[in-house]
Design an enzyme around this catalytic site. Structure first.
Site, PDB file in Angstrom:
ATOM      1  N   MET A  92      35.565   5.615  87.441  1.00 30.12           N
ATOM      2  CA  MET A  92      36.296   6.846  87.101  1.00 30.12           C
ATOM      3  C   MET A  92      37.683   6.921  87.746  1.00 30.12           C
ATOM      4  O   MET A  92      38.143   8.000  88.098  1.00 30.12           O
ATOM      5  CB  MET A  92      35.467   8.069  87.499  1.00 30.12           C
ATOM      6  CG  MET A  92      34.118   8.137  86.816  1.00 30.12           C
ATOM      7  SD  MET A  92      34.241   8.231  85.020  1.00 30.12           S
ATOM      8  CE  MET A  92      34.754   9.929  84.846  1.00 30.12           C
ATOM      9  N   ARG A  93      38.300   5.779  87.911  1.00 31.20           N
ATOM     10  CA  ARG A  93      39.689   5.743  88.395  1.00 31.20           C
ATOM     11  C   ARG A  93      40.495   4.915  87.420  1.00 31.20           C
ATOM     12  O   ARG A  93      39.942   4.050  86.737  1.00 31.20           O
ATOM     13  CB  ARG A  93      39.765   5.088  89.781  1.00 31.20           C
ATOM     14  CG  ARG A  93      39.045   5.842  90.869  1.00 31.20           C
ATOM     15  CD  ARG A  93      40.030   6.716  91.635  1.00 31.20           C
ATOM     16  NE  ARG A  93      39.330   7.623  92.533  1.00 31.20           N
ATOM     17  CZ  ARG A  93      39.028   7.344  93.789  1.00 31.20           C
ATOM     18  NH1 ARG A  93      39.374   6.181  94.297  1.00 31.20           N
ATOM     19  NH2 ARG A  93      38.405   8.228  94.541  1.00 31.20           N
ATOM     20  N   HIS A 111      33.117   1.412  76.995  1.00 30.16           N
ATOM     21  CA  HIS A 111      33.351   2.824  76.674  1.00 30.16           C
ATOM     22  C   HIS A 111      32.336   3.252  75.614  1.00 30.16           C
ATOM     23  O   HIS A 111      32.090   2.512  74.658  1.00 30.16           O
ATOM     24  CB  HIS A 111      34.782   2.994  76.158  1.00 30.16           C
ATOM     25  CG  HIS A 111      35.108   4.420  75.829  1.00 30.16           C
ATOM     26  ND1 HIS A 111      35.397   5.347  76.811  1.00 30.16           N
ATOM     27  CD2 HIS A 111      35.152   5.082  74.653  1.00 30.16           C
ATOM     28  CE1 HIS A 111      35.623   6.524  76.233  1.00 30.16           C
ATOM     29  NE2 HIS A 111      35.473   6.385  74.934  1.00 30.16           N
ATOM     30  N   ASP A 147      41.432   3.634  77.954  1.00 27.78           N
ATOM     31  CA  ASP A 147      40.613   3.241  76.802  1.00 27.78           C
ATOM     32  C   ASP A 147      41.467   2.797  75.617  1.00 27.78           C
ATOM     33  O   ASP A 147      41.101   3.010  74.460  1.00 27.78           O
ATOM     34  CB  ASP A 147      39.672   4.395  76.376  1.00 27.78           C
ATOM     35  CG  ASP A 147      38.799   4.882  77.521  1.00 27.78           C
ATOM     36  OD1 ASP A 147      38.384   4.062  78.349  1.00 27.78           O
ATOM     37  OD2 ASP A 147      38.536   6.101  77.584  1.00 27.78           O
TER      38      ASP A 147
HETATM   39  C1  GRF Z   1      28.721   4.385  80.327  1.00 30.20           C
HETATM   40  O1  GRF Z   1      28.386   5.207  79.251  1.00 30.20           O
HETATM   41  C2  GRF Z   1      30.033   3.692  80.076  1.00 30.20           C
HETATM   42  O2  GRF Z   1      30.246   3.398  78.726  1.00 30.20           O
HETATM   43  C3  GRF Z   1      31.026   4.718  80.540  1.00 30.20           C
HETATM   44  O3  GRF Z   1      30.434   5.289  81.673  1.00 30.20           O
HETATM   45  C4  GRF Z   1      29.028   5.182  81.581  1.00 30.20           C
HETATM   46  C5  GRF Z   1      28.576   4.484  82.819  1.00 30.20           C
HETATM   47  O4  GRF Z   1      27.175   4.469  82.908  1.00 30.20           O
HETATM   48  N1  GRF Z   1      32.317   4.126  80.787  1.00 30.20           N
HETATM   49  P1  GRF Z   1      26.456   3.569  83.966  1.00 30.20           P
HETATM   50  O5  GRF Z   1      27.011   3.948  85.344  1.00 30.20           O
HETATM   51  O6  GRF Z   1      26.737   2.138  83.643  1.00 30.20           O
HETATM   52  O7  GRF Z   1      25.008   3.900  83.851  1.00 30.20           O
END
Ligand code: GRF
Length: 198
Positions: A92-93, A111, A147
């Protein structure tokens, strides 16, 4: 950082949460499904991320990136382990341009939508609100946008009339867990190269 001309083998995975895609990659590796790729580092932007335990259970080095100076720490770790492929998995960065430049064509992200549709957050809510009949997941090369990099591969699912964001997310996630290992294996075996590299 190692600039590879050939297949990538040393993989770093950056996470922030649950780590189920990380788990799928690790399971694939232990089953021989990642080809020559080996996950050598997991780094999380969040200290409490469940994915850190997933990494440790698999015996993989697990690090927490500091709040301040996280990018410098990430650069140092990537160099230290000699990563030649960086997989973002729920990270998330936003990677700073210098890391993307130093690892050009060596960073991929997963994604939970069929990009270029529905980049960003709250994907499943927006897919349902838009009345889409299909959704899915995408693995793409990472560029400086969010993305926005070139799409590598996608898997689609149907959106059911009674779906809520959780049921749709679960259906998409099952496909993510198949898609990400396939792509990492293809990159690692040299079957798949970044745009402009043949
Ligand atoms: C997934 O849905 C991925 O596509 C998105 O964040 C989520 C991460 O899930 N970028 P996890 O931590 O791999 O369970």
């Amino acid at each position: 950082m190692v600039a590879v001309a050939g297949p990538a083998a040393r993989v770093a995975v950056f996470i922030s949460g649950r780590g189920s895609n990380l788990g799928a990659l690790l399971a694939a590796e232990s089953g021989g499904g990642l080809g020559p790729a080996s996950i050598v580092l997991v780094a999380s932007s969040r200290p409490g991320a469940a994915g850190l335990e997933v990494a440790k259970a698999a015996g993989v080095r697990a690090e927490v990136l500091p709040r301040e100076g996280w990018a410098a720490a990430a650069r140092g770790l990537l160099a230290e382990v000699g990563a030649d492929l960086l997989c973002l998995a729920g990270f998330m960065r936003i990677l700073p341009p210098d890391i993307i430049a130093a690892m050009a064509g060596q960073v991929v992200n997963i994604h939970p939508s069929l990009l270029p549709a529905f980049p960003g957050l709250d994907v499943h809510e927006r897919v349902l609100a838009a009345g889409m009949e299909a959704s899915g997941c995408t693995v793409h090369w990472v560029d400086e946008g969010v993305d926005t990099g070139p799409v590598i591969a996608q898997r689609a699912v149907a959106v059911m009339p009674d779906d809520d964001p959780e049921t749709l997310a679960a259906r998409v996630l099952a496909q993510e867990h198949l898609l990400y290992p396939e792509v990492v294996r293809a990159v690692a075996t040299g079957r798949l190269a970044p745009p402009g590299r043949g």
